[in-house]
Design a protein around this motif. Structure first.
Motif, short mmCIF file in Angstrom:
data_model
loop_
_atom_site.label_atom_id
_atom_site.label_comp_id
_atom_site.label_asym_id
_atom_site.label_seq_id
_atom_site.Cartn_x
_atom_site.Cartn_y
_atom_site.Cartn_z
N UNK A 87 0.80 -1.23 0.00
CA UNK A 87 0.00 0.00 0.00
C UNK A 87 0.82 1.28 0.00
N UNK A 88 2.13 1.18 -0.26
CA UNK A 88 2.98 2.36 -0.20
C UNK A 88 3.59 2.66 -1.57
N UNK A 89 3.27 3.81 -2.11
CA UNK A 89 3.90 4.31 -3.33
C UNK A 89 5.18 5.02 -2.92
N UNK A 90 6.30 4.64 -3.54
CA UNK A 90 7.60 5.22 -3.17
C UNK A 90 7.95 6.41 -4.06
N UNK A 91 8.70 7.37 -3.53
CA UNK A 91 9.23 8.43 -4.39
C UNK A 91 10.12 7.81 -5.46
N UNK A 129 6.90 0.59 11.76
CA UNK A 129 7.57 -0.31 10.81
C UNK A 129 8.43 0.53 9.87
N UNK A 130 9.22 1.37 10.46
CA UNK A 130 10.02 2.34 9.70
C UNK A 130 10.95 1.68 8.70
N UNK A 131 10.97 2.21 7.47
CA UNK A 131 11.86 1.73 6.41
C UNK A 131 12.92 2.80 6.16
N UNK A 132 14.22 2.49 6.35
CA UNK A 132 15.25 3.49 6.11
C UNK A 132 15.28 3.99 4.66
N UNK A 133 14.86 3.12 3.73
CA UNK A 133 14.82 3.52 2.33
C UNK A 133 13.80 4.60 2.07
N UNK A 134 12.61 4.42 2.62
CA UNK A 134 11.57 5.43 2.45
C UNK A 134 11.94 6.72 3.18
N UNK A 135 12.60 6.58 4.34
CA UNK A 135 13.06 7.77 5.06
C UNK A 135 14.07 8.53 4.21
N UNK A 136 14.94 7.80 3.54
CA UNK A 136 15.97 8.39 2.69
C UNK A 136 15.36 9.08 1.47
N UNK A 137 14.45 8.38 0.80
CA UNK A 137 13.86 8.91 -0.43
C UNK A 137 12.90 10.07 -0.18
N UNK A 138 12.09 9.93 0.87
CA UNK A 138 11.02 10.92 1.08
C UNK A 138 11.45 12.06 1.99
N UNK A 180 23.61 -0.85 -3.85
CA UNK A 180 22.76 -0.19 -2.89
C UNK A 180 22.50 -1.15 -1.72
N UNK A 181 22.17 -0.63 -0.53
CA UNK A 181 21.80 -1.51 0.58
C UNK A 181 20.53 -2.31 0.26
N UNK A 182 19.67 -1.72 -0.55
CA UNK A 182 18.39 -2.33 -0.90
C UNK A 182 17.85 -1.57 -2.10
N UNK A 183 17.02 -2.21 -2.90
CA UNK A 183 16.45 -1.54 -4.07
C UNK A 183 15.57 -0.36 -3.64
N UNK A 184 15.07 -0.42 -2.39
CA UNK A 184 14.25 0.65 -1.84
C UNK A 184 15.09 1.77 -1.23
N UNK A 185 16.41 1.50 -1.10
CA UNK A 185 17.32 2.46 -0.51
C UNK A 185 18.47 2.72 -1.49
#
Length: 341
Positions: free
Chosen positions: A188-192, A303-312, A254-259
């Motif tokens: 349910x999360x759209x990423x930047x 459920x914090x995601x470091x990737x989303x924190x980084x991108x957003x 990258x650490x993750x495709x989301x990060x």
């Protein structure tokens, strides 16, 4: 009770062995999804480059390899690459939109003995899906791919990004997966976008929609909140940079495709050297809490995601806007369920 595999995973995490890697073969794609996070530069790895990366990953201890894009089946040498990777003893999964899987290549795909094939379905009906992916007729081809894979006894699941454009079809998407006889994964999360653009966030669900989604998904399954109630100290730390990594279609690590924080490039420095010597990864592995979040009343629901924190929000080690929103939703659901008991 802790299983043997959970003990192994804990040991792998402690030793920071990148057992699970996502490899982006290409950024070329035959679709144009409205919510796509990827760069649009048509970068692509050659077969020779993939072989070099495979060698580096074997030396680093990688076992599970997931191939993604772009759309991997736009590559003319995709099967040559896949067979090479299987012969190199990687457990292989692929993520695809499925539009290029057909009767003529399904037997070849079966011979790969894949762990999983994830097919992106962005709507329960053709009109919705085709509009989101920007291609008329895509829905029929993707659904046909799922049926072909299912009939060939190849593990397949339906993957969907839930957003404003398809939320009304949420329950119908689950019903569709049931009718097809395959598992579903709904995010349910759209990423930047990886280039920092936040335009795609206009497609993100609002808080009421998130509440409706999580109320159904998190409380009906063996999910986050149930685990939290059973074990408040359960470990939900991110595997990125410890047992998980990703490599882009340009060879960037990258650490993750989301990060998408570039750590180095495998064509300049060996993957293992990047993995073991990155200052960013050292900090990511050692970070056990976020100072700004330490006294937050929603910490138990986060459920914090470091990737989303980084991108957003611009800082992998800072507050995550979407995590705060989700945590507030989780808290509301738990309190409501407590009152209903």
């Amino acid at each position: 009770m802790q299983t043997i595999w959970s003990k192994v995973k804990a040991d792998l995490k402690q030793k920071a062995i990148p057992i699970d890697v996502v490899l982006e073969l290409t950024r070329k794609c035959n679709l144009s999804c409205c919510h796509c996070y990827n760069f649009k530069d048509n970068a692509e790895l050659s077969f020779v480059q993939v072989k070099d990366i495979a060698r580096q990953l074997r030396q680093a201890g990688t076992l599970f390899l997931s191939l993604t894009g772009g759309e991997i089946f736009t590559k003319a040498d995709i099967f040559e690459i896949c067979f090479y990777l299987r012969q190199s003893c990687f457990a292989l999964s692929i993520f695809t939109n499925g539009t290029l899987i057909n009767q003529s290549n399904i037997k070849i795909i079966r011979e790969l003995d894949l762990n999983e094939v994830g097919i992106s379905i962005q709507g329960a009906i053709a009109k919705t899906h085709d509009k989101i992916v920007g291609c008329q007729g895509a829905f029929a081809k993707s659904i046909n791919a799922i049926k072909l894979l299912k009939n060939a006894q190849i593990p397949v699941n339906l993957k969907c990004t839930l957003m404003q454009d398809n939320f009304a079809e949420y329950h119908d998407l689950i019903k569709l997966a049931s009718e097809l006889g395959v598992p579903y994964i709904i995010d349910p999360v759209v990423s930047p976008k990886d280039d920092g653009s936040k335009d795609v966030l206009a497609h993100r669900l609002d808080e009421k929609q998130l509440f409706d989604f999580y109320q159904n998904e998190l409380l009906e399954q063996n999910s986050f909140m149930q685990k939290k109630e059973e074990d408040p100290d359960a470990d939900f730390s991110c595997p990125a940079g410890t047992v998980m990594a990703s490599i882009s279609a340009k060879g960037d690590v990258y650490p993750c495709i989301q990060l998408p924080k570039k750590l180095g490039n495998v064509f300049d420095t060996d993957f293992r050297g990047i993995w073991e010597n990155s200052k960013f990864l050292t900090e990511l592995r050692e970070k056990t809490n976020i100072p700004a979040c330490r006294n937050c009343r929603l910490a138990a629901y986060c459920t914090r995601c470091p990737g989303l924190a980084y991108l957003e929000d611009g800082n992998a080690f800072g507050i995550s806007s979407i995590a705060c929103i989700n945590a507030a939703v989780y808290e509301k659901i738990v309190k409501q369920e407590t009152l209903n008991k």
